[in-house]
Design a protein around this motif. Structure first.
Motif, PDB file in Angstrom:
ATOM      1  N   LEU A 120       0.840  -1.189   0.000  1.00  0.00           N
ATOM      2  CA  LEU A 120       0.000   0.000   0.000  1.00  0.00           C
ATOM      3  C   LEU A 120       0.880   1.246   0.000  1.00  0.00           C
ATOM      4  N   HIS A 121       0.495   2.228  -0.789  1.00  0.00           N
ATOM      5  CA  HIS A 121       1.122   3.547  -0.751  1.00  0.00           C
ATOM      6  C   HIS A 121       0.109   4.483  -0.123  1.00  0.00           C
ATOM      7  N   LEU A 122       0.389   4.935   1.098  1.00  0.00           N
ATOM      8  CA  LEU A 122      -0.552   5.764   1.841  1.00  0.00           C
ATOM      9  C   LEU A 122       0.009   7.170   2.013  1.00  0.00           C
ATOM     10  N   ALA A 138       3.212  16.303   2.303  1.00  0.00           N
ATOM     11  CA  ALA A 138       2.478  15.406   3.194  1.00  0.00           C
ATOM     12  C   ALA A 138       3.388  14.243   3.570  1.00  0.00           C
ATOM     13  N   ARG A 139       2.960  13.457   4.538  1.00  0.00           N
ATOM     14  CA  ARG A 139       3.711  12.293   4.986  1.00  0.00           C
ATOM     15  C   ARG A 139       3.306  11.092   4.133  1.00  0.00           C
ATOM     16  N   GLU A 140       4.252  10.560   3.359  1.00  0.00           N
ATOM     17  CA  GLU A 140       4.016   9.397   2.506  1.00  0.00           C
ATOM     18  C   GLU A 140       4.606   8.150   3.153  1.00  0.00           C
ATOM     19  N   LEU A 141       3.882   7.057   3.087  1.00  0.00           N
ATOM     20  CA  LEU A 141       4.335   5.811   3.684  1.00  0.00           C
ATOM     21  C   LEU A 141       4.105   4.643   2.736  1.00  0.00           C
ATOM     22  N   MET A 142       5.027   3.693   2.769  1.00  0.00           N
ATOM     23  CA  MET A 142       4.816   2.409   2.116  1.00  0.00           C
ATOM     24  C   MET A 142       4.545   1.368   3.200  1.00  0.00           C
ATOM     25  N   VAL A 143       3.559   0.517   2.954  1.00  0.00           N
ATOM     26  CA  VAL A 143       3.158  -0.509   3.912  1.00  0.00           C
ATOM     27  C   VAL A 143       3.085  -1.848   3.186  1.00  0.00           C
ATOM     28  N   SER A 144       3.681  -2.880   3.765  1.00  0.00           N
ATOM     29  CA  SER A 144       3.568  -4.237   3.236  1.00  0.00           C
ATOM     30  C   SER A 144       2.544  -5.008   4.055  1.00  0.00           C
ATOM     31  N   LEU A 145       1.633  -5.690   3.365  1.00  0.00           N
ATOM     32  CA  LEU A 145       0.629  -6.527   4.021  1.00  0.00           C
ATOM     33  C   LEU A 145       0.911  -7.990   3.722  1.00  0.00           C
ATOM     34  N   TRP A 146       0.793  -8.826   4.742  1.00  0.00           N
ATOM     35  CA  TRP A 146       0.823 -10.279   4.590  1.00  0.00           C
ATOM     36  C   TRP A 146      -0.446 -10.827   5.224  1.00  0.00           C
ATOM     37  N   TYR A 147      -1.010 -11.886   4.630  1.00  0.00           N
ATOM     38  CA  TYR A 147      -2.286 -12.409   5.118  1.00  0.00           C
ATOM     39  C   TYR A 147      -2.432 -13.864   4.696  1.00  0.00           C
ATOM     40  N   PRO A 148      -3.285 -14.624   5.395  1.00  0.00           N
ATOM     41  CA  PRO A 148      -3.566 -15.996   4.967  1.00  0.00           C
ATOM     42  C   PRO A 148      -4.309 -15.976   3.639  1.00  0.00           C
ATOM     43  N   ALA A 149      -3.803 -16.712   2.665  1.00  0.00           N
ATOM     44  CA  ALA A 149      -4.375 -16.695   1.322  1.00  0.00           C
ATOM     45  C   ALA A 149      -5.371 -17.837   1.128  1.00  0.00           C
ATOM     46  N   THR A 184      13.851   3.655   0.635  1.00  0.00           N
ATOM     47  CA  THR A 184      12.444   3.312   0.457  1.00  0.00           C
ATOM     48  C   THR A 184      12.044   3.643  -0.976  1.00  0.00           C
ATOM     49  N   THR A 185      11.588   2.648  -1.703  1.00  0.00           N
ATOM     50  CA  THR A 185      11.176   2.852  -3.089  1.00  0.00           C
ATOM     51  C   THR A 185       9.657   2.978  -3.181  1.00  0.00           C
ATOM     52  N   PHE A 186       9.197   4.028  -3.879  1.00  0.00           N
ATOM     53  CA  PHE A 186       7.780   4.292  -4.057  1.00  0.00           C
ATOM     54  C   PHE A 186       7.318   3.812  -5.430  1.00  0.00           C
ATOM     55  N   PRO A 187       6.014   3.661  -5.627  1.00  0.00           N
ATOM     56  CA  PRO A 187       5.500   3.125  -6.890  1.00  0.00           C
ATOM     57  C   PRO A 187       5.909   3.921  -8.125  1.00  0.00           C
ATOM     58  N   ASP A 188       6.181   5.226  -7.972  1.00  0.00           N
ATOM     59  CA  ASP A 188       6.575   6.029  -9.127  1.00  0.00           C
ATOM     60  C   ASP A 188       8.060   5.934  -9.441  1.00  0.00           C
ATOM     61  N   GLY A 189       8.779   5.066  -8.699  1.00  0.00           N
ATOM     62  CA  GLY A 189      10.190   4.850  -8.965  1.00  0.00           C
ATOM     63  C   GLY A 189      11.138   5.636  -8.091  1.00  0.00           C
ATOM     64  N   ARG A 190      10.641   6.595  -7.319  1.00  0.00           N
ATOM     65  CA  ARG A 190      11.502   7.339  -6.402  1.00  0.00           C
ATOM     66  C   ARG A 190      12.048   6.428  -5.308  1.00  0.00           C
ATOM     67  N   THR A 191      13.298   6.636  -4.932  1.00  0.00           N
ATOM     68  CA  THR A 191      13.864   5.941  -3.774  1.00  0.00           C
ATOM     69  C   THR A 191      14.416   6.985  -2.824  1.00  0.00           C
ATOM     70  N   THR A 192      13.826   7.074  -1.645  1.00  0.00           N
ATOM     71  CA  THR A 192      14.276   8.030  -0.640  1.00  0.00           C
ATOM     72  C   THR A 192      15.376   7.419   0.217  1.00  0.00           C
ATOM     73  N   PHE A 232      -1.966   6.410  11.924  1.00  0.00           N
ATOM     74  CA  PHE A 232      -2.528   6.729  10.610  1.00  0.00           C
ATOM     75  C   PHE A 232      -2.758   5.461   9.793  1.00  0.00           C
ATOM     76  N   VAL A 233      -1.769   4.569   9.782  1.00  0.00           N
ATOM     77  CA  VAL A 233      -1.925   3.313   9.047  1.00  0.00           C
ATOM     78  C   VAL A 233      -3.073   2.500   9.620  1.00  0.00           C
ATOM     79  N   LEU A 234      -3.196   2.476  10.928  1.00  0.00           N
ATOM     80  CA  LEU A 234      -4.311   1.763  11.549  1.00  0.00           C
ATOM     81  C   LEU A 234      -5.649   2.360  11.109  1.00  0.00           C
ATOM     82  N   ASP A 235      -5.745   3.683  11.089  1.00  0.00           N
ATOM     83  CA  ASP A 235      -6.969   4.327  10.606  1.00  0.00           C
ATOM     84  C   ASP A 235      -7.322   3.855   9.198  1.00  0.00           C
ATOM     85  N   GLU A 236      -6.309   3.807   8.337  1.00  0.00           N
ATOM     86  CA  GLU A 236      -6.529   3.414   6.947  1.00  0.00           C
ATOM     87  C   GLU A 236      -6.945   1.942   6.839  1.00  0.00           C
TER      88      GLU A 236
END
Length: 353
Positions: A43-45, A60-71, A161-169, A193-197
């Motif tokens: 997720l890009h939030l 604004a504050r940009e964050l990358m989040v990885s999700l793992w879940y039972p498939a 940190t690499t974002f979907p548009d190719g930027r790496t901070t 914030f991530v929890l809210d989302e």
């Protein structure tokens, strides 16, 4: 409050081993131990209500989040571990090809459909300068046991940190003498914030939420639970508390290396422990070092880098077992004898009172 581990962790893997020649095999992470297949997505939030604490030019504050879940089913492409830019940043001080970590074999499949809704949620926060990917072994294991796991990349606090548009901070916060309390305060805001989302999505069981972190992430987990009543339990993997935790009456797990003993070099552990009035456990793992509780435990020897006394696979086995027992106890209401301190399965583990 200035904390020595914040400075040390800013150098990530480079402070934990000396340069050495790597082997030729592709690095790999241990198989998850649960019965469920694991899916993953990113997720890009963007938090438009908050300015970035490290980059004043960011709107604004940009964050990358990885999700793992039972498939719901297996199949699909395995997830990538790191981008080329992220791998190069982690390995820049070593005699190892810079793209090596991009080939790390993980077990989660990209965008595999989740098995069901309303899963217990575990938010995860990595060490200072450590990419969120270093939590993959723990996250995949918890997902295979039926948890939704969300690892947050705290932008400008990771080496890359690499974002979907190719930027790496890069790590703008990685300066000598960084204020650990400031870092924790920003991370708590990120996690909330991530929890809210995530709570906008049907996957999450709102009544079963925990925060787990390594190093600065573990410190932030404690302060996130203090700040947010939605968090029911939290765990700190080898992190100094900055500041010392005041009164805390919710379940808390502390897992550390040999310096984290009552008379050890990190005085914030006994001070925080004394202020915890709810369910709590403090364990020390013999032979471990600071990175024994995350993926570096197994990746260092595979890359030909020196490692601590405790075998990396064994270190992750121990961490996974106690973390799962803790979460099963407090998010699922299960009785886990492993937490009683009487188990003979892990003689490396010592409980403190």
């Amino acid at each position: 409050m200035k904390t020595p581990y914040v400075v040390a962790a800013a150098l990530s893997l480079s402070l934990l081993a000396s340069p050495a020649h790597a082997g030729t095999a592709k690095p790999s992470l241990p198989e998850p131990t649960g019965t469920k297949k694991v899916g993953t997505t990113s997720l890009h939030l963007v938090d438009t209500e908050r300015r970035d604490p490290w980059n004043q030019e960011a709107a604004a504050r940009e964050l990358m989040v990885s999700l793992w879940y039972p498939a719901a089913r297996s199949g699909g492409k395995r997830a990538a571990y790191l981008t080329k830019e992220e791998s190069a940043a982690v390995l820049k001080d070593f005699d190892v090809p810079p793209e090596t970590l991009t080939a790390t074999r993980v077990h989660a499949r990209v965008t595999a459909p989740p098995s069901r809704a309303r899963l217990p949620l575990v938010l995860m926060s990595p060490g200072f300068s450590f990419p969120k990917a270093t939590l993959t072994s723990l996250a995949e294991d918890l997902a295979s046991r039926g948890y939704l796991v969300a690892a947050v990349e705290h932008t400008y606090e990771s080496v890359a940190t690499t974002f979907p548009d190719g930027r790496t901070t890069t790590c703008l916060a990685c300066v000598r003498g960084q204020d650990g309390a400031k870092v924790a305060q920003g991370r708590v805001a990120d996690l909330r914030f991530v929890l809210d989302e995530l709570l906008r999505r049907e996957l999450v069981d709102r009544s079963r939420i925990a925060v787990v972190g390594h190093s600065m992430g573990g410190n932030s987990a404690a302060h996130a639970m203090l700040a947010d009543p939605r968090v029911k339990a939290a765990a700190n993997l080898d992190g100094t508390f900055a500041p010392v935790v005041p009164k805390l009456d919710k379940p808390f797990l502390m897992v550390g290396n040999a310096k984290h003993v009552p008379d050890g070099s990190d005085s914030t552990w006994p001070k925080s422990w004394a202020n915890m009035t709810g369910w709590k456990r403090w364990i020390t793992v013999a032979g471990a070092d600071h990175s024994s509780f995350v993926d570096y435990a197994v990746l260092r020897p595979q890359l030909g880098l020196p490692a601590p006394e405790l075998d990396g696979a064994r270190a992750l086995q121990i961490t996974r077992a106690y973390l799962a027992a803790f979460l099963d106890t407090h998010l699922r209401g299960r009785d886990e004898p492993l937490l009683d301190g009487q188990s003979k399965a892990y003689p490396e583990v010592r409980f403190w009172k």
